[in-house]
Design an enzyme around this catalytic site. Structure first.
Site, PDB file in Angstrom:
ATOM      1  N   HIS A   1       0.872  -1.177   0.000  1.00 61.41           N
ATOM      2  CA  HIS A   1       0.000   0.000   0.000  1.00 61.41           C
ATOM      3  C   HIS A   1       0.910   1.228   0.000  1.00 61.41           C
ATOM      4  O   HIS A   1       1.529   1.537   1.019  1.00 61.41           O
ATOM      5  CB  HIS A   1      -0.877   0.036   1.254  1.00 61.41           C
ATOM      6  N   PHE A   2       1.001   1.916  -1.134  1.00 63.14           N
ATOM      7  CA  PHE A   2       1.885   3.084  -1.240  1.00 63.14           C
ATOM      8  C   PHE A   2       1.126   4.411  -1.087  1.00 63.14           C
ATOM      9  O   PHE A   2       1.710   5.477  -1.220  1.00 63.14           O
ATOM     10  CB  PHE A   2       2.684   3.038  -2.535  1.00 63.14           C
ATOM     11  N   ARG A   3      -0.186   4.353  -0.847  1.00 66.91           N
ATOM     12  CA  ARG A   3      -0.979   5.462  -0.296  1.00 66.91           C
ATOM     13  C   ARG A   3      -1.211   6.650  -1.236  1.00 66.91           C
ATOM     14  O   ARG A   3      -1.806   7.640  -0.802  1.00 66.91           O
ATOM     15  CB  ARG A   3      -0.344   5.987   1.004  1.00 66.91           C
TER      16      ARG A   3
ATOM     17  N   ASN B   1      -6.806   0.861  -1.995  1.00 72.43           N
ATOM     18  CA  ASN B   1      -7.501   1.670  -0.984  1.00 72.43           C
ATOM     19  C   ASN B   1      -6.780   2.995  -0.761  1.00 72.43           C
ATOM     20  O   ASN B   1      -6.250   3.280   0.298  1.00 72.43           O
ATOM     21  CB  ASN B   1      -7.687   0.888   0.318  1.00 72.43           C
TER      22      ASN B   1
ATOM     23  N   HIS C   1      -9.015 -10.047   0.904  1.00 71.54           N
ATOM     24  CA  HIS C   1      -8.804  -9.783   2.334  1.00 71.54           C
ATOM     25  C   HIS C   1      -9.950 -10.474   3.060  1.00 71.54           C
ATOM     26  O   HIS C   1     -11.090 -10.012   3.024  1.00 71.54           O
ATOM     27  CB  HIS C   1      -8.796  -8.278   2.613  1.00 71.54           C
TER      28      HIS C   1
ATOM     29  N   HIS D   1      -2.521 -12.497   3.274  1.00 72.00           N
ATOM     30  CA  HIS D   1      -2.104 -12.413   4.689  1.00 72.00           C
ATOM     31  C   HIS D   1      -2.861 -13.372   5.619  1.00 72.00           C
ATOM     32  O   HIS D   1      -3.544 -12.956   6.557  1.00 72.00           O
ATOM     33  CB  HIS D   1      -2.157 -10.985   5.219  1.00 72.00           C
TER      34      HIS D   1
ATOM     35  N   ASP E   1       2.492  -6.843   2.693  1.00 74.17           N
ATOM     36  CA  ASP E   1       1.373  -6.018   3.166  1.00 74.17           C
ATOM     37  C   ASP E   1       1.892  -4.710   3.763  1.00 74.17           C
ATOM     38  O   ASP E   1       1.429  -4.256   4.815  1.00 74.17           O
ATOM     39  CB  ASP E   1       0.498  -6.771   4.176  1.00 74.17           C
TER      40      ASP E   1
ATOM     41  N   HIS F   1       1.573   4.062   8.258  1.00 76.35           N
ATOM     42  CA  HIS F   1       0.878   5.210   8.844  1.00 76.35           C
ATOM     43  C   HIS F   1       1.930   6.054   9.562  1.00 76.35           C
ATOM     44  O   HIS F   1       2.980   5.547   9.952  1.00 76.35           O
ATOM     45  CB  HIS F   1      -0.198   4.763   9.833  1.00 76.35           C
TER      46      HIS F   1
END
Length: 441
Positions: A61-63, A93, A178, A231, A302, A306
């Site tokens: 997840h590189f946001r 996401n 997921h 995961h 994964d 944050h």
């Protein structure tokens, strides 16, 4: 005149048939010779090092867009190549969600000349876009479709069986899942204890995972659709998945193979919080047992960063997720050094496995005609993971201060040395990953 553009010499090269002391010749970004290679425009001396097929991290997840305070495509990819990773699949996401052709194309445009590694992007499934997924999954640079059965970071959620069935009915490629049961987790909200992150796996318990896994296996079989369960955290799930390999492949993460809740929550607090949760040492040991049985197909990080400020909030206000793309290969090399994992199995889980599961074109092995992607490692180097080595924008890792054996020395992507001895190349040259199912449009 040079016979090849690049020659790797002196190292132990891990070929499909096993390790060998051979040269590897590269021209035009492809492997063109294995054995004794003559003159080269550039030669890399790998004496004392092992040359692995390029590591592929199929869950990060590189946001970007929308959450760049945590990470962006450039910083995430920089962390990847510093950790020896040559390609990543990035999750949907973001803000906005990656749930349309425009959103996928926007990410591809953002990645150009900014991502250090090769890359592909998942399309997030929603109830609304289910009819379009058969077309969306075939977009160039698309890793496939991702379903969130249980709410995690963001607002992508497909929780009901009828919605899941519609998503699975649309398209043909393997769907990433997921698997946590939203209804059970909603009913168990009261299990969360304010200020106590160790209650996280009590709330998101084994049964939440098992219910979702059993449901999606049943729905996938009815839809005749292949799935990839991400995961996995419980040995019981791996036992069930092992009986359903005709429809399901699965992933485990280095975090769940390395951390145990009894130690992690008292030591790390909310910095150990992720979805699905870090569980007990017995769970961790059970994952290793099923890994030895051959059930997991892939290891993905994964990577879900944050900021320090966000993670420092009191549980359960603290967000779930931890960085991991840069530490994936070092942690696995340490498990090799400590005898839990063979180097052959590491290669299968991080390069050949992703190639098989996702139908990647030209990656996953050191063979003539394949992309010249290499993760060059020093198996004997003993070192400590330090904050100064970390490149993720979030600036922390649950593994800081850990002394390990095995270090990524170099990352070569399509014949370009993008990292060597912790130094990045002058330019980011990542390109979209190609897939067999969309090779001809």
């Amino acid at each position: 005149m040079a016979s090849v553009d690049l020659k790797l010499t002196g190292g132990t090269v891990h070929l499909p048939g096993g390790p060998a002391q051979v040269d590897v010749g590269v021209s035009g970004g492809k492997i063109v010779a294995i054995g004794s290679v003559g003159d080269a425009g550039q030669t890399i001396d790998c004496t004392g090092l092992d040359v692995l097929p390029g590591v592929i991290d199929s869950q990060v997840h590189f946001r970007e867009p929308g959450l760049e305070a945590k990470e962006d495509l450039e910083s995430g990819a920089r962390a990847a190549v510093l950790g020896g990773v040559t390609a990543v699949f990035e999750m949907p996401n973001t803000k906005p969600n990656t749930d349309s052709a425009d959103a996928v194309n926007d990410k591809l445009a953002r990645a150009k000349h900014r991502m250090w590694c090769d890359h592909a992007f998942y399309v997030g499934a929603t109830a609304a876009n289910a009819p379009d997924l058969a077309e969306l999954e075939r977009l160039p640079g698309t890793a496939g479709v991702k379903i969130f059965m249980g709410a995690s970071t963001g607002d992508l959620l497909v929780a009901e069986d009828d919605q899941l069935a519609r998503v699975l009915a649309s398209g043909h490629r393997r769907v990433a899942i997921h698997a946590e049961d939203e209804a059970r987790m909603n009913a168990r909200m009261g299990e969360r204890i304010a200020g106590d992150p160790s209650s996280h796996p009590v709330w998101r318990d084994d049964e939440s995972a098992m219910l979702a896994t059993q449901r999606i296996l049943r729905l996938a079989r009815a839809a005749r659709r292949r799935i990839h369960i991400l995961h996995v955290t419980t040995p019981a799930e791996l036992e069930v998945i092992g009986r359903n390999k005709d429809v399901a492949t699965c992933e485990v993460t280095p975090q769940h193979l390395t951390l145990a809740g009894e130690d992690a929550y008292p030591r790390l607090g909310s910095f150990a919080q992720m979805n699905p949760p870090i569980r007990s040492g017995a769970h961790r040991d059970g994952l290793w047992e099923w890994l030895r049985q051959g059930v997991p197909d892939v290891i993905g990080s994964d990577h879900a960063p944050h900021t320090l400020e966000e993670k420092a909030k009191e549980y359960p206000a603290s967000p779930s997720g931890m960085p991991g793309v840069q530490t994936l290969l070092p942690l696995l090399l340490n498990h090799v050094a400590e005898g839990r994992l063979t180097l052959q199995r590491l290669i299968d889980l991080t390069s050949a496995g992703p190639q098989r599961v996702f139908g990647i074109v030209g990656k996953g092995r050191i063979a003539v005609g394949y992309d010249a992607d290499f993760s060059v490692v020093d198996l004997k180097s003993r070192w400590t993971i330090g904050e100064d080595w970390l490149a993720s924008r979030c600036g922390w890792s649950p593994f800081t201060g850990m002394e390990i054996t095995g270090r990524p020395v170099g990352t070569i992507v399509r014949g370009n040395r993008v990292m060597w001895e912790a130094q990045l190349a002058d330019a980011a040259i990542g390109e979209p990953v190609k897939f067999e199912s969309v090779a001809f449009g």
